[in-house]
Design a protein around this motif. Structure first.
Motif, short mmCIF file in Angstrom:
data_model
loop_
_atom_site.label_atom_id
_atom_site.label_comp_id
_atom_site.label_asym_id
_atom_site.label_seq_id
_atom_site.Cartn_x
_atom_site.Cartn_y
_atom_site.Cartn_z
N ASN A 153 1.57 0.41 -11.76
CA ASN A 153 1.62 1.57 -12.66
C ASN A 153 1.50 2.86 -11.84
O ASN A 153 0.46 3.10 -11.22
CB ASN A 153 0.46 1.48 -13.67
N PRO A 154 2.54 3.66 -11.83
CA PRO A 154 2.52 4.89 -11.00
C PRO A 154 1.32 5.80 -11.30
O PRO A 154 0.84 6.48 -10.40
CB PRO A 154 3.83 5.59 -11.35
N LEU A 155 0.83 5.76 -12.55
CA LEU A 155 -0.30 6.63 -12.89
C LEU A 155 -1.58 6.19 -12.16
O LEU A 155 -2.52 6.96 -12.03
CB LEU A 155 -0.54 6.64 -14.41
N GLN A 156 -1.59 4.92 -11.72
CA GLN A 156 -2.76 4.43 -10.96
C GLN A 156 -2.49 4.39 -9.46
O GLN A 156 -3.27 3.84 -8.69
CB GLN A 156 -3.14 3.04 -11.46
N SER A 157 -1.36 4.97 -9.05
CA SER A 157 -0.99 4.96 -7.63
C SER A 157 -1.53 6.22 -6.97
O SER A 157 -1.34 7.32 -7.48
CB SER A 157 0.53 4.95 -7.48
N LEU A 174 6.28 8.26 -12.63
CA LEU A 174 5.22 8.33 -13.64
C LEU A 174 5.09 7.07 -14.50
O LEU A 174 4.00 6.74 -14.94
CB LEU A 174 5.49 9.53 -14.58
N ALA A 175 6.21 6.39 -14.78
CA ALA A 175 6.19 5.32 -15.79
C ALA A 175 6.32 3.94 -15.14
O ALA A 175 7.12 3.76 -14.21
CB ALA A 175 7.33 5.53 -16.78
N VAL A 176 5.55 2.97 -15.65
CA VAL A 176 5.57 1.62 -15.07
C VAL A 176 6.96 0.98 -15.16
O VAL A 176 7.37 0.23 -14.26
CB VAL A 176 4.48 0.72 -15.72
N GLY A 177 7.69 1.32 -16.22
CA GLY A 177 9.04 0.77 -16.39
C GLY A 177 10.11 1.53 -15.62
O GLY A 177 11.30 1.20 -15.70
N ILE A 180 4.38 6.00 -2.43
CA ILE A 180 5.73 6.32 -2.93
C ILE A 180 5.69 6.49 -4.45
O ILE A 180 6.17 7.50 -4.98
CB ILE A 180 6.72 5.22 -2.49
N ARG A 181 5.09 5.53 -5.15
CA ARG A 181 5.03 5.66 -6.62
C ARG A 181 4.12 6.82 -7.03
O ARG A 181 4.39 7.52 -8.01
CB ARG A 181 4.56 4.35 -7.25
N GLY A 182 3.04 7.03 -6.29
CA GLY A 182 2.11 8.11 -6.61
C GLY A 182 2.71 9.49 -6.38
O GLY A 182 2.26 10.47 -6.97
N VAL A 210 0.85 -1.20 0.00
CA VAL A 210 0.00 0.00 0.00
C VAL A 210 0.89 1.25 0.00
O VAL A 210 0.63 2.22 -0.73
CB VAL A 210 -0.96 -0.01 1.21
N MET A 211 1.95 1.22 0.78
CA MET A 211 2.87 2.38 0.83
C MET A 211 3.55 2.60 -0.51
O MET A 211 3.82 3.75 -0.89
CB MET A 211 3.91 2.17 1.94
#
Ligand code: ADP
Length: 151
Positions: free
Chosen positions: A95-99, A110-113, A104-106, A89-90
């Motif tokens: 995919n950061p765009l869905q975070s 930006l990019a899944v890769g 942390i990713r949110g 959850v943290m």
């Protein structure tokens, strides 16, 4: 779910290059998790292929291995209540765009890769990943804060 649950968290090469190591570690410390293993490693493609064995066959697999071997990673084990699920959850979604903002990713990518961090997806994979990255074992110690974090 236990207060001694362990998860394997890794800061990927882009997280290291972007100087996000301190911020990512701070989030786990501040949440109340205990650091029981930590090292900066230049991994090999062979080792990373073992780590990501479940993804072999995916179209992005070769690129993923090259990305993960492109620079050092920070390998860590964090321990605490529901560490595996809470760690995910943290981190946020793959995919950061869905975070969500706040993860942390949110907050940082930006990019899944190029999603800057990894976290075990189950207690079983955490055990395997900890054994793969820390064959020397983790560090056992008592944290003075535990009585203020757990009942
Ligand atoms: P997670 O890391 O969230 O557990 P997966 O195990 O599905 O996600 O994928 C492992 C890693 O592979 C992801 O964190 C990401 O770096 C990369 N990845 C996953 N899907 C893609 C994709 N469609 N394109 C590029 N890289 C991907």
């Amino acid at each position: 779910m236990s207060v001694n649950e362990r998860t394997y968290i890794m800061i990927k090469p882009d997280g290291v290059q972007r100087n996000l190591v301190g911020k990512i570690i701070a989030r786990f410390e501040e949440r109340g998790f205990k650091l029981i293993a930590l090292k900066l490693v230049q991994s090999t493609e062979e080792h990373l292929e073992k780590h990501y064995a479940d993804l072999k066959g995916k179209a992005f697999f070769p690129g993923l291995i090259k990305y993960m071997a492109s620079g050092p990673v920070v390998a860590m084990v964090w321990q605490g209540l529901d560490a595996v699920k809470t760690g995910r959850v943290m981190l946020g979604a793959t995919n950061p765009l869905q975070s969500p903002v706040g993860s942390i990713r949110g907050d940082f990518c930006l990019a899944v890769g190029r999603n800057i961090c990894h976290g075990s997806d189950s207690v079983e994979s955490a055990e395997k990943e900890i054994a793969l990255w820390f064959p020397e074992g983790v560090v056992q110690y008592t944290s003075a804060l535990e009585q203020w974090i757990f009942e």
